[in-house]
Design a protein around this motif. Structure first.
Motif: not given
Ligand code: SF4
Ligand code: FSO
Length: 545
Positions: A5, A7, A9, A12-13, A23-25, A27
């Protein structure tokens, strides 16, 4: 290794570069791909709507609503529900199919003016052209993403305004025009830089519209002491930013024996006169979004997420998580309801009655409510304190909080500020220092909380008013400095709005956005003096010099 993937944005990327595996989030790659598909599809729709508008054809309100909702769903920590995202893409594709029959769209297609994203109308969720890395030139990619993220932030604010019946065709028109523009290969870096600043201009207007919606509906925020302890009745915790959802919940819980507490960005709801009449509106529970796992666990009752920031819940409390609006999580119940519709929260109320009262996390009160109307009512006192030297500097520390250890900097910074400096804040960044008891200056608290992140608009209004009262020509001559913490895309529109208002030398941390290419970062540094942070001590020295 090939990316699963991509991302980048939020702040915390992974590795300050980009999330490429997951994703760190929280996702995952599938959700990320669906969000890429949704954004790509929505950009195509935005181009179609822009063409229709230009040709004087009617653009229905529900189409504007769809664009805003799609954008909001892809904001960091808002929605992890693949099924929901899939449905949004299919709905958007259907609408594009329908619009492709319109005369002006057919003409654009025959003259090759229609982008691939607009021509993509199949009932699919994925397209080879989607995704951030589809653009190879890193400066163009950077500017396109900067604009897209700013527009996402605007969409969030406009969705809240729409929930209160406040809409603006001009603002929707701009958002769609900007989304169409980032598909346009003819636009070079100069044109996109210009569009970035224009996004800031409309960002100011979007925040002003939401401010008007909130204050005309619920009154002007006023100085308020908010309880941070607990009572002994079962309760519902409400988080996110949507005041209309909170209002419906307060109405429906009245007289049921169930209390309502706010979490994170919902704290400023207590400052509005309209919500003070609810005796069962008990207080604020806990801290910023990223501490929700422990805090939701301890709360014991149901939690309503009206927007981001949602952290993937633990199984131990997942059955108590409810989402509504743009928020969503697989396996958590979603309360439906469009703008203008009454949502039914009876399920949460029933659920709350089966739960224990919240466990106490802390005791005491915090003070807030310093949005523009309240601060301007104190203007004489403040101007006098500035003139006498009792207040030497205002430090805007608005923005977001996050889980990175590096954000302890903001607590250290607030603690180390000299006693004649006042912090102006908005957004969940405040939780890093709003319980430190920093005292007051002649009755003016040293932390003035204007509200949610969108209430950064209030801080701009205050700055412009002070400039006028002090007879200055330039906002940068004010004794105000900016040390802003960012996390997700609403902070991007706040930043672009400040740049549009001419604010220079903003410090942005804890790290600069990964989506700024070296070339774009250079422009922002040279033209606006944007800089990162160093240590609390060093930064205090340089900012207060
Ligand atoms: Fe994207 Fe989530 Fe990573 Fe932030 S932590 S860059 S929103 S995937
Ligand atoms: Fe915070 Fe999350 Fe308000 Fe954001 S809770 S981080 S910028 O959603 O919107 O400040």
């Amino acid at each position: 290794m090939e990316n699963k993937m991509f991302c980048y944005q939020c702040q915390e990327t992974a590795g300050c570069k980009g999330c490429t595996v997951s994703g760190v989030c929280g996702k995952g790659p599938e959700t990320a791909a669906l969000q890429d598909g949704l954004i790509y599809s929505t950009k195509g729709l935005a181009q179609m709507l822009t063409i229709l508008r230009k040709n004087g054809a009617p653009v229905r309100e529900e189409w504007n609503d769809l664009v805003r909702e799609n954008l909001f769903i892809t904001i960091t920590n808002a929605n992890f529900d693949d099924e929901r995202i899939r449905r949004q893409i299919i709905k958007t594709q259907e609408l594009k199919r329908e619009l492709s029959q319109e005369k002006s769209i057919r003409e654009a297609a025959s003259e090759s003016r229609l982008s691939e994203a607009a021509r993509w109308t199949a009932a699919e969720t994925s397209h080879p052209g989607m995704g951030v890395l589809a653009e190879e030139n890193e400066d163009i990619r950077s500017l396109r993403e900067l604009i897209t993220y700013g527009v996402k932030g605007m969409a969030a604010y406009l969705k809240h305004a729409a929930a209160l019946g406040y809409r603006s065709g001009e603002l929707d028109g701009f958002m769609q025009k900007a989304l169409a523009a980032v598909l346009d290969d003819r636009l070079d870096a100069d044109a996109l830089t210009h569009l970035t600043l224009e996004t800031g201009k409309y960002g100011v207007e979007a925040m002003a519209l939401l401010d008007r919606a909130n204050t005309e509906t619920y009154g002007n925020p006023e100085i308020t002491k908010v309880e941070i302890g607990v009572r002994n009745r079962p309760a519902i915790l409400v988080s996110g930013h949507d005041l209309r959802d909170l209002e419906m919940l307060l109405e429906q819980t009245e007289g049921t024996g169930v209390d309502v507490y706010t979490h994170s960005e919902m704290l400023p709801a207590h400052y509005y006169p309209a919500f003070k009449k609810y005796e069962h509106f008990a207080g604020n529970y806990g801290n910023a979004w990223w501490r929700q796992r422990e805090e939701f666990e301890a709360f014991h009752g149901p939690v309503l997420l009206t927007t981001n920031c949602l952290v993937p819940p633990r199984d131990s409390y997942k059955d108590r998580i409810y989402t509504t609006g743009a928020a969503g999580y697989p396996g958590c119940r979603h309360i439906p309801g469009e703008a203008g519709e009454e949502k039914d929260f009876s399920e949460l109320i029933r659920h709350a009655k089966e739960c224990d009262p919240p466990a106490e996390l802390e005791r005491g009160e915090i003070t807030g409510g310093f949005a523009h109307h309240q601060v301007l009512a104190l203007a004489d006192k403040i101007v006098e304190a500035v003139k006498s030297g009792a207040i030497r500097k205002f430090v805007v520390m608005a923005g977001c909080d996050g889980r990175n250890r590096s954000r302890e900097y903001y607590t250290e910074f607030a603690k180390a500020l000299p006693g004649d400096a006042v912090i102006l804040t908005a957004g969940c960044a405040k939780y890093r220092y709003n319980k430190l008891d920093l005292g007051d200056i002649g009755g003016i608290p040293r932390v003035l909380d204007a509200g949610q992140c969108n209430d950064s608009y209030s801080l701009a209004v205050i700055a412009l008013k002070l400039k006028e009262v002090l007879g200055l020509d330039d906002v940068n001559d004010l004794p105000i400095v900016y040390n802003i913490a960012w996390y997700e895309q609403k902070a991007v529109i706040v930043l672009l709005a400040l740049l549009y208002l001419g604010v220079k030398n903003i410090h942005l941390g804890p790290t600069l956005p990964a989506f700024l290419s070296p070339g774009v970062a250079k422009v922002l540094t040279e033209q606006f003096g944007i800089a990162g942070i160093t240590t609390a001590e060093e930064d205090i020295k340089s900012l207060l010099a």
